[in-house]
Design a protein around this motif. Sequence first.
Motif, PDB file in Angstrom:
ATOM      1  N   HIS A   8       0.838  -1.210   0.000  1.00 28.31           N
ATOM      2  CA  HIS A   8       0.000   0.000   0.000  1.00 28.31           C
ATOM      3  C   HIS A   8       0.869   1.255   0.000  1.00 28.31           C
ATOM      4  N   VAL A   9       1.869   1.298   0.855  1.00 28.74           N
ATOM      5  CA  VAL A   9       2.761   2.461   0.948  1.00 28.74           C
ATOM      6  C   VAL A   9       3.563   2.623  -0.342  1.00 28.74           C
ATOM      7  N   ILE A  10       4.050   1.521  -0.879  1.00 29.88           N
ATOM      8  CA  ILE A  10       4.805   1.564  -2.141  1.00 29.88           C
ATOM      9  C   ILE A  10       3.937   2.109  -3.278  1.00 29.88           C
ATOM     10  N   ALA A  11       2.690   1.653  -3.353  1.00 33.26           N
ATOM     11  CA  ALA A  11       1.774   2.135  -4.391  1.00 33.26           C
ATOM     12  C   ALA A  11       1.506   3.632  -4.232  1.00 33.26           C
ATOM     13  N   CYS A  12       1.313   4.080  -2.997  1.00 30.69           N
ATOM     14  CA  CYS A  12       1.094   5.506  -2.736  1.00 30.69           C
ATOM     15  C   CYS A  12       2.322   6.316  -3.149  1.00 30.69           C
ATOM     16  N   ALA A  13       3.502   5.834  -2.796  1.00 31.88           N
ATOM     17  CA  ALA A  13       4.741   6.541  -3.134  1.00 31.88           C
ATOM     18  C   ALA A  13       4.919   6.632  -4.646  1.00 31.88           C
ATOM     19  N   ASN A  14       4.661   5.553  -5.348  1.00 35.38           N
ATOM     20  CA  ASN A  14       4.768   5.575  -6.810  1.00 35.38           C
ATOM     21  C   ASN A  14       3.769   6.551  -7.428  1.00 35.38           C
ATOM     22  N   GLU A  15       2.566   6.607  -6.881  1.00 34.62           N
ATOM     23  CA  GLU A  15       1.550   7.524  -7.393  1.00 34.62           C
ATOM     24  C   GLU A  15       1.967   8.982  -7.183  1.00 34.62           C
ATOM     25  N   VAL A  16       2.441   9.283  -5.990  1.00 32.80           N
ATOM     26  CA  VAL A  16       2.860  10.651  -5.683  1.00 32.80           C
ATOM     27  C   VAL A  16       4.047  11.068  -6.550  1.00 32.80           C
ATOM     28  N   LEU A  17       5.022  10.191  -6.688  1.00 34.13           N
ATOM     29  CA  LEU A  17       6.208  10.526  -7.472  1.00 34.13           C
ATOM     30  C   LEU A  17       5.901  10.655  -8.959  1.00 34.13           C
ATOM     31  N   SER A  18       4.917   9.916  -9.449  1.00 36.69           N
ATOM     32  CA  SER A  18       4.618   9.963 -10.882  1.00 36.69           C
ATOM     33  C   SER A  18       4.182  11.355 -11.331  1.00 36.69           C
ATOM     34  N   GLY A  19       3.566  12.130 -10.451  1.00 36.26           N
ATOM     35  CA  GLY A  19       3.150  13.479 -10.815  1.00 36.26           C
ATOM     36  C   GLY A  19       4.155  14.558 -10.441  1.00 36.26           C
ATOM     37  N   PHE A  20       5.222  14.174  -9.746  1.00 32.84           N
ATOM     38  CA  PHE A  20       6.206  15.135  -9.259  1.00 32.84           C
ATOM     39  C   PHE A  20       6.893  15.872 -10.407  1.00 32.84           C
ATOM     40  N   ALA A  21       7.335  15.152 -11.420  1.00 32.27           N
ATOM     41  CA  ALA A  21       8.045  15.774 -12.552  1.00 32.27           C
ATOM     42  C   ALA A  21       7.145  16.747 -13.307  1.00 32.27           C
ATOM     43  N   ASP A  22       5.849  16.507 -13.315  1.00 31.92           N
ATOM     44  CA  ASP A  22       4.924  17.432 -13.981  1.00 31.92           C
ATOM     45  C   ASP A  22       4.830  18.757 -13.241  1.00 31.92           C
ATOM     46  N   LEU A  23       5.045  18.731 -11.924  1.00 30.06           N
ATOM     47  CA  LEU A  23       4.979  19.946 -11.120  1.00 30.06           C
ATOM     48  C   LEU A  23       6.238  20.803 -11.238  1.00 30.06           C
ATOM     49  N   CYS A  24       7.352  20.158 -11.557  1.00 32.82           N
ATOM     50  CA  CYS A  24       8.628  20.869 -11.573  1.00 32.82           C
ATOM     51  C   CYS A  24       9.535  20.221 -12.621  1.00 32.82           C
ATOM     52  N   ARG A  25       9.671  20.862 -13.765  1.00 34.09           N
ATOM     53  CA  ARG A  25      10.415  20.296 -14.895  1.00 34.09           C
ATOM     54  C   ARG A  25      11.905  20.111 -14.625  1.00 34.09           C
TER      55      ARG A  25
END
Length: 133
Positions: A8-25
Motif C-alpha cells: 500500500h505504501v509503495i503504491a502511494c509513493a509511486n503515485e505521488v512521485l509519478s506526478g512530481f516531474a509534472d509539477l517541476c520540470r
Amino acid sequence: MSPHKDPHVIACANEVLSGFADLCRSLHHATILTDDGFEVASLADDVRQNGRVASMASSMQALGDAVAKDLRIGATEYIIIAATTGYVIQMRVPDNSMVLAAHFDAAETVGKALSVARLVATNMRTLISSEAA
C-alpha cells in the motif's frame, strides 16, 4: 510492516512521485525512503543510483536531525544540499518515518523546489492516511 515492504505504501509513493516531474520540470531524481535507508519508491534518470541515494539520504537526515536536536532548535524541517549544477532537498513525510529526497537542476529556484517538495511530501502523508482508513 516496514514502509519499504508495504504494498500500500509503495503504491502511494509511486503515485505521488509519478506526478512530481509534472509539477517541476527541473526535477532529475526523487526518492521516498525510510529513516533506516531503504528505498520505498523512486523516480530517476539513472536507476543505478537509487539504492545508494536512499542510503546516503538516510544518513544525511539522521545527521541533520542530530544537529537540530543538539542545538535545541526544534525538529528538522528540510535539508538542502547545494552544488554547482543543482541541489537536493530532503524533507520528512509528515507524521511518518519516511523522507523525500529530490534532486533539481540549477535552473530551478530554491523556493519553487522547496514548495513543490513540501506539496509532494504532504500529498504522500494524505494519500497513505486516506487509503489506510
